[in-house]
Design a protein around this motif. Structure first.
Motif, mmCIF file in Angstrom:
data_model
loop_
_atom_site.group_PDB
_atom_site.id
_atom_site.type_symbol
_atom_site.label_atom_id
_atom_site.label_comp_id
_atom_site.label_asym_id
_atom_site.label_seq_id
_atom_site.Cartn_x
_atom_site.Cartn_y
_atom_site.Cartn_z
ATOM 1 N N GLU A 96 0.826 -1.208 0.000
ATOM 2 C CA GLU A 96 0.000 0.000 0.000
ATOM 3 C C GLU A 96 0.856 1.252 0.000
ATOM 4 O OE1 GLU A 96 -3.262 -0.160 -0.285
ATOM 5 O OE2 GLU A 96 -3.222 -2.340 -0.216
ATOM 6 N N LYS A 116 -1.356 -18.288 3.427
ATOM 7 C CA LYS A 116 -2.203 -17.859 2.302
ATOM 8 C C LYS A 116 -2.086 -16.361 2.108
ATOM 9 C CE LYS A 116 -5.939 -21.073 2.543
ATOM 10 N NZ LYS A 116 -7.270 -21.328 3.058
ATOM 11 N N ASP A 173 1.117 -15.439 0.372
ATOM 12 C CA ASP A 173 1.070 -15.637 -1.091
ATOM 13 C C ASP A 173 0.332 -14.485 -1.760
ATOM 14 O OD1 ASP A 173 0.691 -19.256 -1.052
ATOM 15 O OD2 ASP A 173 2.464 -17.963 -1.212
ATOM 16 N N GLU A 174 -0.776 -14.080 -1.134
ATOM 17 C CA GLU A 174 -1.594 -13.008 -1.737
ATOM 18 C C GLU A 174 -0.844 -11.694 -1.779
ATOM 19 O OE1 GLU A 174 -5.822 -14.730 -0.088
ATOM 20 O OE2 GLU A 174 -5.362 -12.606 0.213
ATOM 21 N N THR A 207 1.953 -11.658 -4.336
ATOM 22 C CA THR A 207 1.417 -11.481 -5.692
ATOM 23 C C THR A 207 1.040 -10.023 -5.925
ATOM 24 O OG1 THR A 207 0.539 -13.715 -5.636
ATOM 25 C CG2 THR A 207 -0.352 -12.266 -7.313
ATOM 26 N N ASP A 209 2.616 -7.747 -8.769
ATOM 27 C CA ASP A 209 1.744 -7.135 -9.786
ATOM 28 C C ASP A 209 1.987 -5.638 -9.845
ATOM 29 O OD1 ASP A 209 -1.281 -9.180 -9.415
ATOM 30 O OD2 ASP A 209 0.602 -9.455 -10.521
ATOM 31 N N THR A 210 2.090 -5.023 -8.668
ATOM 32 C CA THR A 210 2.320 -3.575 -8.609
ATOM 33 C C THR A 210 3.664 -3.234 -9.243
ATOM 34 O OG1 THR A 210 1.058 -3.440 -6.567
ATOM 35 C CG2 THR A 210 2.520 -1.605 -7.050
ATOM 36 N N LEU A 243 3.465 -3.483 -12.990
ATOM 37 C CA LEU A 243 2.728 -2.359 -13.584
ATOM 38 C C LEU A 243 3.605 -1.109 -13.594
ATOM 39 C CD1 LEU A 243 0.117 -1.255 -14.784
ATOM 40 C CD2 LEU A 243 -0.726 -0.864 -12.488
ATOM 41 N N GLU A 244 4.298 -0.874 -12.479
ATOM 42 C CA GLU A 244 5.158 0.315 -12.407
ATOM 43 C C GLU A 244 6.288 0.233 -13.434
ATOM 44 O OE1 GLU A 244 6.367 0.742 -8.345
ATOM 45 O OE2 GLU A 244 4.500 1.756 -7.810
ATOM 46 N N ARG A 293 6.107 -1.295 -16.274
ATOM 47 C CA ARG A 293 5.486 -1.039 -17.589
ATOM 48 C C ARG A 293 5.284 0.444 -17.802
ATOM 49 N NH1 ARG A 293 0.116 -3.554 -18.323
ATOM 50 N NH2 ARG A 293 0.155 -2.199 -20.127
ATOM 51 N N VAL A 294 4.870 1.158 -16.752
ATOM 52 C CA VAL A 294 4.693 2.604 -16.895
ATOM 53 C C VAL A 294 6.030 3.240 -17.240
ATOM 54 C CG1 VAL A 294 4.084 4.749 -15.704
ATOM 55 C CG2 VAL A 294 2.707 2.720 -15.351
ATOM 56 N N ASP A 295 7.093 2.840 -16.516
ATOM 57 C CA ASP A 295 8.429 3.395 -16.778
ATOM 58 C C ASP A 295 8.864 3.151 -18.219
ATOM 59 O OD1 ASP A 295 9.725 2.655 -13.467
ATOM 60 O OD2 ASP A 295 9.068 4.554 -14.350
ATOM 61 N N PHE A 297 -0.207 6.739 -20.632
ATOM 62 C CA PHE A 297 0.090 5.316 -20.483
ATOM 63 C C PHE A 297 -1.178 4.523 -20.779
ATOM 64 C CE2 PHE A 297 1.871 1.492 -18.982
ATOM 65 C CZ PHE A 297 0.987 0.877 -18.119
ATOM 66 N N LEU A 300 -2.363 2.198 -10.939
ATOM 67 C CA LEU A 300 -2.623 1.189 -9.897
ATOM 68 C C LEU A 300 -4.068 1.287 -9.418
ATOM 69 C CD1 LEU A 300 0.672 1.402 -7.839
ATOM 70 C CD2 LEU A 300 -0.256 -0.654 -8.879
ATOM 71 N N ASN A 325 -5.234 -16.510 -4.336
ATOM 72 C CA ASN A 325 -5.572 -15.499 -5.335
ATOM 73 C C ASN A 325 -6.674 -15.964 -6.269
ATOM 74 O OD1 ASN A 325 -3.703 -13.491 -4.529
ATOM 75 N ND2 ASN A 325 -2.079 -14.769 -5.310
#
Lengths: 316, 189
Positions: free
Chosen positions: A211, A290, A293-294, A297, A301-302, A305-306, A308-310, B26, B141, B179
């Motif tokens: 977060e 559990k 793991d979450e 992930t 994922d974050t 994504l970051e 990819r933005v870069d 983006f 995000l 997940n």
């Protein structure tokens, strides 16, 4: 005016101050005369007896305070029983020896400003080690390999697993899980519960990272421990998740392997597998794994994504 | 003994349109599974996004954001474009000792009818770009989270609708393991 000082008396006063919480430079009335004290000392028989009377109650009280009503698993006539510090069977199962080495180490500490030498703490018995750790409030003084080499009993190992300060990339007692055969039954259930508390801490830290709420590395997190045991686990927050994820993954594999062994070929009694599984289910470790793991992930994922933005942001 | 102090002055600079980066952009893709017909799926998704405060615009479904920020999902292509407007003006810090040189550079540019070339301005533009990238990341995000939630709700409704078309729905249950999210619908024929 002449003053007659006895190093043994001053050592007792020094020890009393340490046990009261004055671990840094306790205020001893005649500490100015430490320059005149010998670097080595032979204690009198009278002092040695008095010393035993000091250490034993302190360590026993500390064991009671650390474990409160936690029910440890014991083997009794082939069956598994649960005993806590309130049961006589608990105390009958443990045998802790103390020697005057703890007194020698504290004496060395007391005059260390003069000698410019730190005490050689490893010259102790495991029982002495516990007392020294209590007096100096430092349970990272002794490593688990040292405890095993010196044949520390399970309750001493449990104390160190309880009070060790943890870094995010190393759990001092994970080495016990690497050799599950050598772990005594009472310690097995306890380590599973402690592992659940550790993972709870890890998940808290990783959630904060996910977060983007971790701003200062120095924030210390205390997680309340499992029911029946009053000692919280302390762990520093970190901004870098990679280390903690790597060390946690390693820790989880070792834990699962150890539990697998304890409930199969490593059983100590006819039914302890049931109790070990019971601890595993009630400790909350499954939910924490559990959750781990979450959140891992979520973080990857974050990060993806970051990245990819870069890589693909377009400016026009 | 006297001391010398270094003073930095904040100078407001208008960036000419030809020099200015207007926006950072983006693009993100989403997948909409065809549990029902494509039109029906889009309709349910639109409903869910509207419930979350999205607005329908000619370009698509726009997520509520601050001025100068946009995140719009085109329901036909399922592509979301995230944009951040760059500022027209910026403040740069000029050290007091260099102020005279800065003023000379400005006067020369005015005289020649050119845009003032200045390293500080170029550095500030770079700072604004990096700032825009960070804002884009935050919006991306947030948008991903919101759209994924809307998609989950869309699938839940679509599965129930599909099941109802097969028979009487007896029971619907949902569970989450790690997940993986599961919806179980029991239908009697």
């Amino acid at each position: 005016m002449k003053i007659q000082l006895y190093p043994e008396d001053l050592l007792l006063e020094y020890t009393e101050k340490l046990l009261e919480g004055e671990t840094t430079n306790p205020d001893i009335k005649y500490s100015g005369y430490f320059d005149a004290f010998p670097p080595e000392i032979d204690f009198s028989e009278e002092f040695c007896e008095k010393w035993q009377q000091v250490i034993e109650p302190v360590v026993k009280k500390f064991i009671c305070d650390s474990f409160a009503f936690y029910p440890f698993l014991f083997e009794s006539d082939g069956y598994t029983r649960k005993y806590s510090v309130t049961d006589v069977e608990f105390w009958e199962s443990i045998d802790i020896s103390f020697s005057q080495r703890s007194a020698l180490r504290l004496y060395e500490r007391m005059i260390s400003d003069k000698t410019k030498q730190l005490p050689d703490y490893i010259l102790s018995l495991p029982g002495d080690a516990v007392f020294l750790s209590i007096a100096t409030t430092n349970f990272n003084l002794y490593s688990f390999p040292w405890l095993e080499k010196n044949k520390a009993n399970w309750v001493i190992k449990a104390l160190y697993a309880t009070w060790n300060f943890l870094n995010t990339d190393e759990i001092p007692w994970e080495g016990l899980l690497a050799k599950p055969k050598t772990v005594e039954l009472p310690l097995r259930g306890y380590l599973i519960d402690r592992a659940a508390v550790y993972m709870r801490c890890v998940n808290y830290i990783l959630e904060r990272i996910a977060e983007k709420q971790v701003t200062q590395r120095s924030e210390l997190k205390k997680i309340s421990a499992m029911p029946g045991c009053g000692v919280p686990l302390k762990l520093y927050l970190t901004r870098n998740p990679d280390k903690i994820i790597k060390s946690s993954n390693k820790f989880i594999k070792m834990l699962e392997k150890a539990v697998s062994y304890w409930t199969a070929e490593g059983m100590c009694a006819l039914d302890d597998d049931r109790f070990i599984n019971g601890v595993f289910n009630s400790s909350g470790i499954k939910e924490e794994l559990k959750g781990f793991d979450e959140v891992v992930t979520k973080i990857s994922d974050t990060n993806r994504l970051e990245e990819r933005v870069d890589e693909s942001v377009v400016f026009s | 003994m006297s001391r010398s102090y270094s003073v930095s002055l904040s100078v407001g600079v208008t960036i000419p349109e030809g020099e200015r980066l207007k926006e950072g952009r983006f693009d993100m893709d989403f997948t909409l599974l065809e549990i029902l017909s494509p039109d029906r799926m889009k309709s349910i998704l639109k409903e869910k996004l509207l419930e979350k405060g999205f607005e329908e615009t000619p370009e698509g479904m726009a997520m509520p954001l601050n001025d100068g920020q946009q995140a719009v999902l085109d329901l036909d292509s399922m592509e979301m474009q995230v944009k951040v407007n760059m500022p027209e003006k910026c403040n740069i810090l000029v050290e007091g000792l260099l102020l005279e040189e800065f003023q000379e550079s400005l006067a020369r540019a005015r005289q020649e009818g050119n845009v003032m070339q200045n390293q500080r301005v170029a550095q500030q533009m770079e700072i604004e770009k990096n700032r825009a990238v960070n804002v884009l990341k935050q919006i991306a995000l947030k948008a991903k989270k919101e759209v994924n939630l809307a998609l989950k709700e869309t699938y839940r409704e679509a599965i129930k609708e599909k099941a109802a078309s097969m028979g009487n729905v007896e029971n619907v249950s949902e569970s989450k393991e790690g997940n993986t999210y599961r919806i179980r619908v029991e239908v009697s024929a």
